[in-house]
Design a protein around this motif. Structure first.
Motif, short mmCIF file in Angstrom:
data_model
loop_
_atom_site.label_atom_id
_atom_site.label_comp_id
_atom_site.label_asym_id
_atom_site.label_seq_id
_atom_site.Cartn_x
_atom_site.Cartn_y
_atom_site.Cartn_z
N ASN A 166 7.57 -38.35 12.42
CA ASN A 166 8.75 -37.90 13.16
C ASN A 166 9.70 -39.07 13.45
OD1 ASN A 166 7.79 -35.28 13.22
ND2 ASN A 166 6.84 -35.49 15.22
N LEU A 167 9.12 -40.23 13.78
CA LEU A 167 9.93 -41.42 14.04
C LEU A 167 10.67 -41.83 12.78
CD1 LEU A 167 10.80 -43.87 15.75
CD2 LEU A 167 8.68 -45.01 15.05
N PHE A 168 9.99 -41.82 11.66
CA PHE A 168 10.62 -42.20 10.39
C PHE A 168 11.79 -41.28 10.08
CE2 PHE A 168 11.25 -42.05 5.84
CZ PHE A 168 11.19 -43.38 5.47
N THR A 169 11.58 -39.98 10.24
CA THR A 169 12.64 -39.01 9.96
C THR A 169 13.83 -39.21 10.88
OG1 THR A 169 11.01 -37.38 9.21
CG2 THR A 169 13.18 -36.55 9.85
N SER A 177 21.27 -39.90 0.62
CA SER A 177 20.44 -40.01 -0.58
C SER A 177 21.26 -40.61 -1.72
CB SER A 177 19.93 -38.62 -0.99
OG SER A 177 19.11 -38.72 -2.13
N ARG A 178 20.71 -41.65 -2.31
CA ARG A 178 21.41 -42.35 -3.38
C ARG A 178 20.82 -41.94 -4.73
NH1 ARG A 178 21.01 -48.39 -0.59
NH2 ARG A 178 21.92 -47.79 1.41
N ARG A 179 21.55 -41.19 -5.46
CA ARG A 179 21.01 -40.67 -6.72
C ARG A 179 21.56 -41.46 -7.91
NH1 ARG A 179 17.99 -36.62 -5.46
NH2 ARG A 179 18.36 -35.42 -3.56
N ALA A 180 21.55 -42.76 -7.74
CA ALA A 180 22.01 -43.63 -8.82
C ALA A 180 20.98 -43.65 -9.94
CB ALA A 180 22.23 -45.04 -8.28
N ALA A 181 21.40 -44.15 -11.08
CA ALA A 181 20.51 -44.21 -12.24
C ALA A 181 19.40 -45.22 -12.03
CB ALA A 181 21.32 -44.54 -13.49
N GLY A 182 19.61 -46.17 -11.14
CA GLY A 182 18.61 -47.21 -10.89
C GLY A 182 18.53 -47.57 -9.43
N CYS A 183 17.76 -48.58 -9.15
CA CYS A 183 17.56 -49.04 -7.77
C CYS A 183 18.83 -49.73 -7.26
CB CYS A 183 16.38 -50.00 -7.72
SG CYS A 183 16.12 -50.80 -6.13
N THR A 184 19.40 -49.17 -6.20
CA THR A 184 20.59 -49.78 -5.61
C THR A 184 20.28 -50.41 -4.25
OG1 THR A 184 21.23 -47.66 -4.64
CG2 THR A 184 22.17 -48.22 -6.79
N THR A 185 19.04 -50.23 -3.78
CA THR A 185 18.59 -50.94 -2.59
C THR A 185 17.82 -52.15 -3.11
OG1 THR A 185 18.33 -48.73 -1.61
CG2 THR A 185 17.45 -50.56 -0.35
N SER A 204 13.57 -41.34 -0.20
CA SER A 204 12.52 -41.14 -1.20
C SER A 204 13.02 -41.41 -2.62
CB SER A 204 11.96 -39.72 -1.10
OG SER A 204 12.97 -38.76 -1.27
N THR A 205 14.30 -41.15 -2.87
CA THR A 205 14.85 -41.40 -4.21
C THR A 205 14.87 -42.89 -4.52
OG1 THR A 205 16.25 -39.43 -4.12
CG2 THR A 205 16.86 -41.14 -5.71
N VAL A 228 4.66 -43.09 5.64
CA VAL A 228 4.24 -41.83 6.26
C VAL A 228 5.16 -40.67 5.86
CG1 VAL A 228 3.11 -42.90 8.26
CG2 VAL A 228 5.56 -42.40 8.35
N ASP A 229 6.27 -40.98 5.21
CA ASP A 229 7.21 -39.95 4.78
C ASP A 229 6.60 -39.13 3.64
OD1 ASP A 229 10.05 -38.82 4.55
OD2 ASP A 229 9.67 -39.57 2.52
N LEU A 230 6.66 -37.81 3.75
CA LEU A 230 6.01 -36.94 2.76
C LEU A 230 6.62 -37.11 1.37
CD1 LEU A 230 5.62 -33.65 4.84
CD2 LEU A 230 3.94 -35.46 4.44
N GLY A 231 7.93 -37.28 1.31
CA GLY A 231 8.56 -37.47 0.00
C GLY A 231 8.12 -38.75 -0.67
#
Length: 416
Positions: A166-169, A177-185, A204-205, A228-231
């Protein structure tokens, strides 16, 4: 003691409630409705009317504040927030009340526009419960700095996984949500994983795109202890299935923690559970709850290994999850193994399951029947499956049945 003291004999009610304010209000049985009666008496004694509590009234009530809902919290003196910090848990209603009072700006924490790292530190442990509306008032930098000390402290206290989820959420609710083709973080490396705030600030993405399989398998324990995030947990299992196409083995399964709970039944049937240590690790209740179907699949996989049985060690590992097993599987438990296993709560078992377990237990402890008190203490957890004749026999003995055991009895037996 004061929680159950005869209020009718109290001469100085003000002093009584001052001392009572230091009690643990999670103790009174909900069956006895004790908390409601105590607060009714406090209202009369302290002159409480309506939902507004003064500073003095809040101070006297002390830990009784933990039993009040949002109607009182949001309308009372701000001291109530400090008292709520002592509660072992908070309900959704109480959290709503706390946030309403905080957002009013009429507390020592000031207006939300002025909140900073010090605010979070001073509110500890309340940030664990507060929702996304609260966390949205802080910058990512402030949240990350706070979480670097807050998360480790929560883990040291063995905070339940559901609360960490719950804390994480709540903290991550403003991430897009970043739906880039690759890792942007940032690419997830060992150094990133060791940061106490990890994996906060990944969705999660990005978690999927920024974590490679090699890094995951090399740092599995460190990652599953923090995620702990389900995704994200689903991402972990997907990558592990890539790394181990023939099925996850003992060494991997023992490190999954709460991540194991996102596995579906068909996936569990591909696992290789060959040791009692793995079974114990998977059944550890601190990692969250299983569905009945998942437990049944895990036990079936374990028992499929030659020589594996539901011995005492296995029963101890399974614990209250025993109610997820079919009657046919339960019938394979021997009297000796049940006798040497720890007792567990069987309230969630079906009547057919309770009957099977009682019959086995009755054989397990048959040699103790000459001592009615000792026999009762051993057989009590299984009495929910006892027939009328056996309960009638016990009633002729010098035994005081506790309320929880009485409530576990077959209603058809009780009505006879």
């Amino acid at each position: 003691m004061l929680l159950y003291y005869d209020y009718g004999t109290v001469q100085d009610c003000n002093s009584y409630f001052i001392f009572l304010g230091g009690a643990d209000f999670s103790i009174p049985s909900s069956i006895l409705k004790r908390q409601h009666a105590l607060f009714n008496n406090a209202q009369t004694c302290l002159g409480i009317s309506g939902f507004s509590l003064s500073n003095s009234q809040v101070g006297i009530l002390g830990n009784m504040i933990c039993t009040l809902d949002s109607s009182y919290i949001q309308n009372s003196d701000p001291l109530i927030i400090e008292k709520l910090k002592n509660c072992g848990d908070l309900t959704a209603s109480q959290v709503t009340g706390i946030q309403t009072l905080l957002f009013s700006g009429n507390t020592p924490y000031g207006k939300s526009s002025t909140w900073n790292l010090q605010t979070l530190e001073q509110l500890d442990p309340l940030p664990l419960y507060l929702n996304q509306d609260f966390w949205a008032r802080f910058t990512s930098t402030v949240k990350k700095t706070f979480l670097q000390s807050f998360i480790p402290a929560l883990r040291t206290k063995k905070t339940p996984v559901t609360k960490l989820q719950n804390l994480f959420t709540a903290c991550n609710s403003n991430l897009r949500s970043r739906r880039a083709a690759g890792c942007t973080t940032d690419e997830i490396t060992e150094a990133i994983i060791t940061d106490p705030s990890f994996p906060h600030f990944y969705d999660s993405t990005q978690f999927d795109l920024c974590l490679n399989v090699t890094t995951l398998t090399s740092n599995l324990a460190a990652i599953t202890q923090k995620v702990v995030d389900l995704g994200m947990e689903r991402v972990i299992l997907n990558k592990l299935n890539q790394a181990y196409p023939s099925g996850l083995g003992d060494s991997v399964l023992q490190l999954l923690g709460s991540t194991s709970r996102v596995a579906d039944v068909s996936e569990i049937y591909t696992w290789n559970i060959t040791s009692i240590d793995t079974l114990s690790s998977l059944m550890n209740p601190t990692n969250g709850a299983w569905t009945s179907e998942q437990v049944d699949a895990i036990i079936m996989v374990y028992l499929s290994v030659a020589g594996q049985t539901l011995g005492s060690a296995e029963l101890n590992a399974i614990g209250s999850n025993i109610c997820s097993l079919s009657v046919s599987v339960l019938n394979n438990i021997t009297a000796d193994n049940l006798k040497n296993a720890n007792h567990v709560n069987l309230l969630s078992c079906s009547m057919d399951q309770k009957i099977v377990l009682y019959n086995i237990a009755n054989i397990s402890f048959s040699d103790m029947q000459i001592n009615s008190t000792e026999y009762y203490m051993l057989i009590a957890p299984f009495l929910g499956g006892a027939p009328v004749a056996d309960i009638q026999e016990l009633s002729t003995q010098n035994i005081n049945m506790d309320i929880s055991t009485f409530l576990s009895l077959n209603s058809a037996v009780v009505m006879v």
